[in-house]
Each structure stands twice: as C-alpha cells, then as structure tokens.
Design a protein around this motif. Sequence first.
Motif, PDB file in Angstrom:
ATOM      1  N   UNK A  90      52.044  61.050  -2.414  1.00 18.25           N
ATOM      2  CA  UNK A  90      51.993  60.509  -3.777  1.00 18.25           C
ATOM      3  C   UNK A  90      51.544  61.630  -4.695  1.00 18.25           C
ATOM      4  N   UNK A  91      52.266  61.846  -5.744  1.00 25.09           N
ATOM      5  CA  UNK A  91      51.974  62.947  -6.706  1.00 25.09           C
ATOM      6  C   UNK A  91      51.634  64.241  -5.957  1.00 25.09           C
ATOM      7  N   UNK A  92      52.552  64.596  -5.086  1.00 23.95           N
ATOM      8  CA  UNK A  92      52.429  65.842  -4.320  1.00 23.95           C
ATOM      9  C   UNK A  92      51.205  65.908  -3.405  1.00 23.95           C
ATOM     10  N   UNK A  93      50.591  64.782  -3.190  1.00 25.51           N
ATOM     11  CA  UNK A  93      49.391  64.786  -2.347  1.00 25.51           C
ATOM     12  C   UNK A  93      49.590  63.868  -1.138  1.00 25.51           C
ATOM     13  N   UNK A  94      49.176  64.325   0.038  1.00 27.22           N
ATOM     14  CA  UNK A  94      49.307  63.499   1.251  1.00 27.22           C
ATOM     15  C   UNK A  94      48.288  62.355   1.199  1.00 27.22           C
ATOM     16  N   UNK A  95      48.771  61.111   1.169  1.00 29.87           N
ATOM     17  CA  UNK A  95      47.844  59.980   1.053  1.00 29.87           C
ATOM     18  C   UNK A  95      47.768  59.154   2.335  1.00 29.87           C
ATOM     19  N   UNK A  96      48.609  59.444   3.284  1.00 32.54           N
ATOM     20  CA  UNK A  96      48.562  58.674   4.521  1.00 32.54           C
ATOM     21  C   UNK A  96      49.831  58.874   5.340  1.00 32.54           C
ATOM     22  N   UNK A  97      50.043  57.962   6.277  1.00 34.23           N
ATOM     23  CA  UNK A  97      51.240  58.078   7.122  1.00 34.23           C
ATOM     24  C   UNK A  97      51.797  56.687   7.421  1.00 34.23           C
ATOM     25  N   UNK A  98      53.120  56.654   7.599  1.00 37.34           N
ATOM     26  CA  UNK A  98      53.756  55.376   7.954  1.00 37.34           C
ATOM     27  C   UNK A  98      54.357  55.528   9.370  1.00 37.34           C
ATOM     28  N   UNK A  99      54.217  54.481  10.169  1.00 37.46           N
ATOM     29  CA  UNK A  99      54.690  54.570  11.560  1.00 37.46           C
ATOM     30  C   UNK A  99      55.710  53.448  11.838  1.00 37.46           C
ATOM     31  N   UNK A 100      56.824  53.850  12.448  1.00 40.69           N
ATOM     32  CA  UNK A 100      57.849  52.865  12.861  1.00 40.69           C
ATOM     33  C   UNK A 100      57.891  52.858  14.383  1.00 40.69           C
ATOM     34  N   UNK A 101      57.825  51.665  14.962  1.00 37.90           N
ATOM     35  CA  UNK A 101      57.867  51.575  16.425  1.00 37.90           C
ATOM     36  C   UNK A 101      59.078  50.744  16.867  1.00 37.90           C
ATOM     37  N   UNK A 102      60.038  51.408  17.487  1.00 39.07           N
ATOM     38  CA  UNK A 102      61.217  50.685  18.004  1.00 39.07           C
ATOM     39  C   UNK A 102      60.937  50.278  19.438  1.00 39.07           C
ATOM     40  N   UNK A 103      61.066  48.985  19.701  1.00 39.66           N
ATOM     41  CA  UNK A 103      60.775  48.495  21.050  1.00 39.66           C
ATOM     42  C   UNK A 103      62.074  48.466  21.868  1.00 39.66           C
ATOM     43  N   UNK A 104      62.137  49.320  22.886  1.00 38.75           N
ATOM     44  CA  UNK A 104      63.356  49.425  23.698  1.00 38.75           C
ATOM     45  C   UNK A 104      63.243  48.646  25.003  1.00 38.75           C
ATOM     46  N   UNK A 105      62.158  47.885  25.152  1.00 37.14           N
ATOM     47  CA  UNK A 105      61.928  47.233  26.447  1.00 37.14           C
ATOM     48  C   UNK A 105      63.134  46.413  26.897  1.00 37.14           C
ATOM     49  N   UNK A 106      63.602  45.506  25.994  1.00 32.11           N
ATOM     50  CA  UNK A 106      64.716  44.626  26.389  1.00 32.11           C
ATOM     51  C   UNK A 106      65.993  45.405  26.594  1.00 32.11           C
ATOM     52  N   UNK A 107      66.182  46.396  25.702  1.00 31.00           N
ATOM     53  CA  UNK A 107      67.418  47.189  25.813  1.00 31.00           C
ATOM     54  C   UNK A 107      67.422  47.940  27.142  1.00 31.00           C
ATOM     55  N   UNK A 108      66.248  48.466  27.532  1.00 33.08           N
ATOM     56  CA  UNK A 108      66.181  49.175  28.818  1.00 33.08           C
ATOM     57  C   UNK A 108      66.466  48.246  29.984  1.00 33.08           C
ATOM     58  N   UNK A 109      65.929  47.010  29.832  1.00 35.57           N
ATOM     59  CA  UNK A 109      66.161  46.009  30.879  1.00 35.57           C
ATOM     60  C   UNK A 109      67.667  45.748  31.018  1.00 35.57           C
ATOM     61  N   UNK A 110      68.292  45.557  29.850  1.00 31.56           N
ATOM     62  CA  UNK A 110      69.744  45.277  29.873  1.00 31.56           C
ATOM     63  C   UNK A 110      70.489  46.472  30.457  1.00 31.56           C
ATOM     64  N   UNK A 111      70.042  47.682  30.048  1.00 32.47           N
ATOM     65  CA  UNK A 111      70.703  48.895  30.552  1.00 32.47           C
ATOM     66  C   UNK A 111      70.586  48.962  32.071  1.00 32.47           C
ATOM     67  N   UNK A 112      69.375  48.603  32.579  1.00 30.64           N
ATOM     68  CA  UNK A 112      69.188  48.624  34.032  1.00 30.64           C
ATOM     69  C   UNK A 112      70.094  47.625  34.707  1.00 30.64           C
ATOM     70  N   UNK A 113      70.144  46.424  34.075  1.00 31.90           N
ATOM     71  CA  UNK A 113      71.015  45.387  34.661  1.00 31.90           C
ATOM     72  C   UNK A 113      72.461  45.852  34.658  1.00 31.90           C
ATOM     73  N   UNK A 114      72.844  46.480  33.541  1.00 32.57           N
ATOM     74  CA  UNK A 114      74.220  46.961  33.424  1.00 32.57           C
ATOM     75  C   UNK A 114      74.518  47.995  34.512  1.00 32.57           C
ATOM     76  N   UNK A 115      73.521  48.892  34.701  1.00 29.76           N
ATOM     77  CA  UNK A 115      73.690  49.934  35.713  1.00 29.76           C
ATOM     78  C   UNK A 115      73.862  49.266  37.087  1.00 29.76           C
ATOM     79  N   UNK A 116      73.011  48.243  37.311  1.00 26.26           N
ATOM     80  CA  UNK A 116      73.028  47.522  38.572  1.00 26.26           C
ATOM     81  C   UNK A 116      74.395  46.858  38.790  1.00 26.26           C
TER      82      UNK A 116
END
Length: 585
Positions: A90-116
Amino acid sequence: MQTQQSLLFENLNFGLFSVDTKFKVNAINPVAEKILQLLPNKQHVFNELNGLGEITNLLTGILHHKEQIMKKKMQLNGHSLVVQSYPLIEKNKLVGSMVIMDDWTNIEKIANELRFSKEWEEKLRSVIELAYDGIILVDQKAEITMVNNGFCELYNVQSNELLGKSISNMYPDLGLDEALQTGVRITNVAKLIGKTQCLITILPIKNNEEIIGAICKITYRGLKHLQEAIKKVNNLEQQVTYYQKELNELKGTKYSFANIIGESSNIKRIKNEALAASNSLSTVLILGESGTGKELFAHGIHASSSQTGMFIQVNCAAIPPELLESEFFGYAEGSFTGAKKGGKKGKFEMAQNGTLFLDEIGDMPLSLQSKLLRVLQEKEFEPIGSNRIIKLQTKIIAATNQNLETLIKEGKFREDLYYRLNIMRINIPPLRERIEDIPDIAESIISKLKLSGFHLKGITHSALTKLLNYNWPGNVRELHNILERAANLTSDGYIDAQHLPESFNANANIFTSTENIRIDQTNTLLAYSEELNNKPYWNAIDHKEKELILAALKETNGNKAKASRILGISRTWLYEKIKKYNISI
Ligand SMILES: Nc1ncnc2c1ncn2[C@@H]1O[C@H](COP(=O)(O)OP(=O)(O)OP(=O)(O)O)[C@@H](O)[C@H]1O
C-alpha cells in the motif's frame, strides 16, 4: 457490494487469508480455517501458532526478506496443498501478505484412482490379447470399448475401425444388445461366422444390479478337440441319465430334482423349498401357470422323499365325476352292480407309503373335496362297500394353475380343504420371470430331442436370442413344443431363428398395432376383447401390463429402479418390457 464481496470470500473453494507485517491474521475464509484447524472469529497471530511452520516460513520470506511471490507444495493436517503467498503493498509500503491455499487432496485421490484403473485396464488388455479366442467388450451404451486380435482376425478388421462404434451397427447378430437389455448370460452357443463354426459366450457385466457393459467371447480355434471332449461328456451324461431312470422306475417316478433345469435365483429358491417339502408327510400345494413344471416338481419331491411306495398321479379334471370316488377309494367285490370281481384298489391304496399327486385339484367336485378332507383329517379311509379300514401313510401333493382363493370366493372350492392342503406351498414362477433359465432349459430339451431320434447339433445364437425376447405364455411346455417343431424343420441340425414360428416373432410387436386403445375405459375383458379382436386374452394381458408399467414410471418420474421396485419385478425385466412396448422416457 460489501455483502457480495464477503459472500464471495466466504464461499471460495480454496483457502484464503491475509496477515499484517506482525503476522496477525486480518481476514480468513472458512476453507482456510478448516485447513489450518483454526477456531473461527478469533484473533490469530501466525508466528505464535504451532504446527504451521511451513506456512510461517513462506510468510517470513515475504514479510522479513521482502521476497516476491512464494510458492510451495506441502502436506498439512492431512491435506495436500499448493500454497502461494503474495506481498500486500500500500502506497509503496509492504503492509502484509496474502496466502492462497489450493487443496489437491481430492484431486490426488482421483488421480490415484485413475492411475489404478488405467493399470487395471492395461492388465485387462493384456489378458484379453493373450486369449486364444475372439473377445469384444461393449459399454452400457453398446459402444465397443475393447477388442482383441483374435476377434479382428476372425472378422478381418482392424481394432481402430471398431473402437467407439456401436455394436448394434457393427455386429447386431452377436446378441450383445440383448445381453445389455436382459442381463442374461449365454454360454457356448453355436454360430456360423462366415464359414467358420464358432461358439459364442456372452456375459453381461453388472455393477450391483445395474448392467454396465457386456463381454462376448467367440471360440473358433481348436473346436475339433473340443467337440471330441463334448462327445465324451455327452456319453457319460447319457449313462448317468440311464441309471437315474432305473432308480426313478423303482419309485414309480419319471423325474428327480436333477431333471429340473435352471440356475436362476427363482428356480434355486423353489428347488430348496421343494427339497424341504420332501422331508416329511406334510401335504404340499404346488401353484403355477400351466407348463411351469408343477408335475415335474411333484415327481422331484417324491423321488427325494423317504417314501418307498409308488408315485400315483390323478388328474382331477380328467376323471368323470361319477367315477371319482371309486377311483380314489377303490371298492370291494360286489359293492355295486358292474363292480369288478375281486374289487378294485383305489388311488389312495395304490399310493400307500408313496405319494398321491392330485393334479388340477381346482377341478375336483365339491362332494369329493369333502371326502378328501375327511381322509386328510382322519388319516384313514375305507374302500366303497368294505369295512376294511386302511391307515393312510401317503404323501399328498396337490397342484393347480387356478386361483384357489377365487374358487373359494365363488363357492367352488372348500376353504377348509384349502388350508389343509396349503401346508407346504410352492409357487412356481412363470418362465418369463426367469428368462436366465431359457438357454439351459433349451439345451436340455435339445438333448432330449436328440435321444428321441432327432439329428440335432444345437441351437444357433440368433434363435436363442429370439427365445429370450418372447414372453412364454405356455411356459416350459411351449418352449419344448417350439423347439420340437423347429427340430422337424432344420436340415443342417442347427435350430435357427428361421425355424421358429411366425406368430412367435409377431408376439413382440402385438402392441404396436393396438397402440391407440383408450386405457381409462371400462376395464372389462369384454371391452378389451371388442377392441382387440385377434388374440383378446393375450392382448389384454399385454395391454394391462403396459398400463401398469406406464403408471409406475409416471409415479417415479421415469426412475426405472424405483418403478421396478413398485411393480415388484426385476430391473432387467422392466427394461425388457420398456423395449417391448416401445415406451420412451
Ligand atoms: N425347470 C424345468 N426344467 C426342465 N423341464 C421342465 C422344467 N419345467 C418344466 N419342464 C418341462 O415342461 C413340460 C411341462 O411341465 P409340467 O407338466 O410339469 O408343467 P405343469 O405346470 O404341471 O403344467 P400343467 O399345469 O399344464 O399340468 C414338461 O415336459 C416338463 O418336463
């Protein structure tokens, strides 16, 4: 606007939060709270929280070392995450940080099932490829999903010309369509493909009760050796049949349970019931449409019972009423004018220590019903004109294709006799409710026809498919008659579709010609028969059946599983009917 933003924030399907430069959480959405296992509506400071070291490291990189976007894959609280952290300026000054968390748990499960499943598909492909026979697989929509070299060689095609195509267009005569609709398996049925003699086996693939595909195996290599082996087995079978016959003759029966063909759950259940009924002297009542095998079951019960006497059969409809009494009880010499010298043994006495089978019991005159009831209650009887009392040691089996409850209401059958007979009750379902048995029964009938002198080699696949599509009002007897008729017509030893009667083919289409019947008019058979002048009885039955199916489908909004439950029929049978009556959903 504010509300829209917060709504959006609350409902994001990934975790999102922001912290100030002191690691204090400013905003956090529910997904992030769940992943980080933080209690809602609390003030959280990140570097004071335990177990979140990896995320804290990312934040430190941005907040202390002024790094730009930080990205990391990590496992946290059982979640597979891809976490990205951004600087907030903000106004050229670091005021904090924003974090995004993508949850891949289900996708990994599906990928494993697909592999299987991919691995399994590969294994299946190798097995199918190794098979000596031709193999083709279709999915629920009858589309070809797999085919092996053996099949391609037999038909002289490339697999890529077949994959994804409809089997109904490519090979309609293989019968996979029928297998998908009926769920019936067919084993080793002869078929000529080009000039090659083949044996076809079709197996519907089911997931729970749902048919999700079908596999067809065509055996065409090494058939000669197979035929020799089959010949040997046939010879052995004939020997077993011979000994079985000898054994049956000793007990006066023509058949035993081994002669009752079929592996459907229906037939297995009633065979077990019949076996249980053969263990005591309790009376048995066998009910079922004409030609379903009531007599066969009666013989089976006697054969497996411990009764050492004879099996005596009386057709209650065939004996003239005035002779019924003497036929049943016999008479003493000189008991009436015209009585035979030495008297005559009645059926009851002939069946002493054995079984008396009262066929067509619904046609027994009321006067005799009373006498029969008395014998059953008192367990003894006297021949006419004699004072010799004979103790009854006989198993009584009664059978009818009539509805005895209706006969009772009409005053034609004694209720007390009905209860007396109805101790062990066996309901034989009609053949159309156990079409899975048709291939086996047809095979057994063909074997019998061969023994009686027909030069038969077997039944073709197309004939068998037609048999499965018919509704069998005359049950097994009709199947026998149709095959015997066909056996007379064949010239090469194979019963084919062309040898089945015309009317037999037409039956499947009865409804198309009577489509415009008004359903809601007077529901009397007469009303139906006026409109359906050709085959009033069967047309009316079909008409009513379609009506019931339509009503059930309407009530369940077209849900076939529910509709079949309401109707009390199997889903396979319902599909069969939907197809038969051309019902579109
Ligand atoms: N499960 C079966 N396996 C082999 N053959 C069968 C089977 N069921 C019936 N049959 C044959 O079908 C024919 C008719 O059977 P059966 O006479 O026992 O029927 P039914 O119910 O007594 O008929 P009806 O009521 O007309 O007297 C017979 O040739 C019998 O051998």
